[in-house]
Design a protein around this motif. Sequence first.
Motif, PDB file in Angstrom:
ATOM      1  N   GLU A   1      34.452   6.364  65.221  1.00  0.00           N
ATOM      2  CA  GLU A   1      34.908   6.097  63.802  1.00  0.00           C
ATOM      3  C   GLU A   1      33.917   5.762  62.898  1.00  0.00           C
ATOM      4  O   GLU A   1      32.804   5.217  63.089  1.00  0.00           O
ATOM      5  N   VAL A   2      34.110   6.281  61.680  1.00  0.00           N
ATOM      6  CA  VAL A   2      33.361   6.044  60.335  1.00  0.00           C
ATOM      7  C   VAL A   2      33.967   4.899  59.720  1.00  0.00           C
ATOM      8  O   VAL A   2      35.064   4.857  59.814  1.00  0.00           O
ATOM      9  N   LEU A   3      33.347   3.982  59.348  1.00  0.00           N
ATOM     10  CA  LEU A   3      33.955   2.697  58.512  1.00  0.00           C
ATOM     11  C   LEU A   3      33.268   2.679  57.224  1.00  0.00           C
ATOM     12  O   LEU A   3      31.781   2.407  57.210  1.00  0.00           O
ATOM     13  N   GLY A   4      34.021   2.924  56.182  1.00  0.00           N
ATOM     14  CA  GLY A   4      33.193   3.115  54.737  1.00  0.00           C
ATOM     15  C   GLY A   4      33.677   1.822  54.123  1.00  0.00           C
ATOM     16  O   GLY A   4      34.640   1.117  54.126  1.00  0.00           O
ATOM     17  N   PHE A   5      32.109   1.277  53.386  1.00  0.00           N
ATOM     18  CA  PHE A   5      32.524  -0.094  52.824  1.00  0.00           C
ATOM     19  C   PHE A   5      32.013   0.165  51.384  1.00  0.00           C
ATOM     20  O   PHE A   5      30.841   0.299  51.215  1.00  0.00           O
ATOM     21  N   PRO A   6      32.710   0.293  50.480  1.00  0.00           N
ATOM     22  CA  PRO A   6      32.358   0.503  49.104  1.00  0.00           C
ATOM     23  C   PRO A   6      31.680  -0.747  48.515  1.00  0.00           C
ATOM     24  O   PRO A   6      31.903  -1.923  48.775  1.00  0.00           O
ATOM     25  N   ALA A   7      30.621  -0.358  47.967  1.00  0.00           N
ATOM     26  CA  ALA A   7      29.687  -1.471  47.207  1.00  0.00           C
ATOM     27  C   ALA A   7      29.239  -0.886  45.843  1.00  0.00           C
ATOM     28  O   ALA A   7      28.954   0.077  45.622  1.00  0.00           O
ATOM     29  N   ASN A   8      29.232  -1.799  44.925  1.00  0.00           N
ATOM     30  CA  ASN A   8      28.549  -1.623  43.518  1.00  0.00           C
ATOM     31  C   ASN A   8      27.133  -2.139  43.419  1.00  0.00           C
ATOM     32  O   ASN A   8      26.997  -2.482  42.365  1.00  0.00           O
ATOM     33  N   ASP A   9      26.523  -2.188  44.429  1.00  0.00           N
ATOM     34  CA  ASP A   9      25.263  -2.983  44.292  1.00  0.00           C
ATOM     35  C   ASP A   9      24.090  -2.042  43.521  1.00  0.00           C
ATOM     36  O   ASP A   9      23.099  -2.615  43.128  1.00  0.00           O
ATOM     37  N   PHE A  10      24.329  -0.696  43.826  1.00  0.00           N
ATOM     38  CA  PHE A  10      23.368  -0.055  43.144  1.00  0.00           C
ATOM     39  C   PHE A  10      23.628   0.837  41.979  1.00  0.00           C
ATOM     40  O   PHE A  10      24.287   1.700  42.158  1.00  0.00           O
ATOM     41  N   GLY A  11      22.949   0.519  40.773  1.00  0.00           N
ATOM     42  CA  GLY A  11      23.224   1.234  39.579  1.00  0.00           C
ATOM     43  C   GLY A  11      24.721   1.273  39.037  1.00  0.00           C
ATOM     44  O   GLY A  11      25.016   2.210  38.460  1.00  0.00           O
ATOM     45  N   GLY A  12      25.367   0.292  39.643  1.00  0.00           N
ATOM     46  CA  GLY A  12      27.044   0.161  39.114  1.00  0.00           C
ATOM     47  C   GLY A  12      27.577   1.610  39.505  1.00  0.00           C
ATOM     48  O   GLY A  12      28.679   2.110  38.579  1.00  0.00           O
ATOM     49  N   GLN A  13      27.294   2.196  40.673  1.00  0.00           N
ATOM     50  CA  GLN A  13      27.754   3.452  41.210  1.00  0.00           C
ATOM     51  C   GLN A  13      28.969   3.400  41.738  1.00  0.00           C
ATOM     52  O   GLN A  13      29.567   4.410  42.205  1.00  0.00           O
ATOM     53  N   GLU A  14      29.724   2.116  41.760  1.00  0.00           N
ATOM     54  CA  GLU A  14      31.186   2.125  42.499  1.00  0.00           C
ATOM     55  C   GLU A  14      31.746   0.960  41.689  1.00  0.00           C
ATOM     56  O   GLU A  14      32.119   0.098  41.846  1.00  0.00           O
ATOM     57  N   PRO A  15      32.246   1.494  40.525  1.00  0.00           N
ATOM     58  CA  PRO A  15      32.718   0.663  39.564  1.00  0.00           C
ATOM     59  C   PRO A  15      34.141   0.140  39.615  1.00  0.00           C
ATOM     60  O   PRO A  15      34.969  -0.722  38.937  1.00  0.00           O
ATOM     61  N   GLY A  16      34.915   1.177  40.421  1.00  0.00           N
ATOM     62  CA  GLY A  16      36.353   1.451  40.500  1.00  0.00           C
ATOM     63  C   GLY A  16      36.986   0.134  41.312  1.00  0.00           C
ATOM     64  O   GLY A  16      36.387  -0.697  42.035  1.00  0.00           O
TER      65      GLY A  16
END
Length: 183
Positions: A58-73
């Motif tokens: 399995e791939v488990l995806g963990f969204p994070a906005n730590d780098f350059g605001g690249q996950e703002p949603g």
Amino acid sequence: MSSLADIPLTRIDGSFDTLGDHRGKVLLVVNVASKCGLTPQYEGLEALYRRFKDQGFEVLGFPANDFGGQEPGSNTEIADFCSVNYNVSFPLFAKADVTGLEKQPLYAALTAEMPMKQGDAAAWREKLRGYGMTPTEDPEVLWNFEKFLIGRDGRVAARFSPAVTPDDMALVGAIEVELAKAG
């Protein structure tokens, strides 16, 4: 100290999970972002998932906005983006920090267990400096799409820098080695 399997996690839909719920599987834990130059790696991650899922991967995806605001949603926006743009079917988790003092407990445990990464992290750091950014240093996660491979035994087997793409033979080979091990 508790094991990785016991750390509470929240899925992107708000439901509860732990790595223990995925016991006996080979896991690729990846911090992801929707507005990053590496975002097309979602396509490769989905291909890896579909290729190996019937073997216990399995791939488990963990969204994070730590780098350059690249996950703002929001979590809903992230889930929609992944579905519409990359047809992601692997599990996604709630957005949370993967670096610094506020990092989620899973990432604190992962980086403690495997502080160094494979792949050309030094060149990646230089590239970031060239853009006027200050990169993190090990054991911290370097950037979006860093990958932790967890074996069937629940231990971190390998860690790959963001520059290691999902089709890189070092990553694919490591997945195949872990899948070949008994559960």
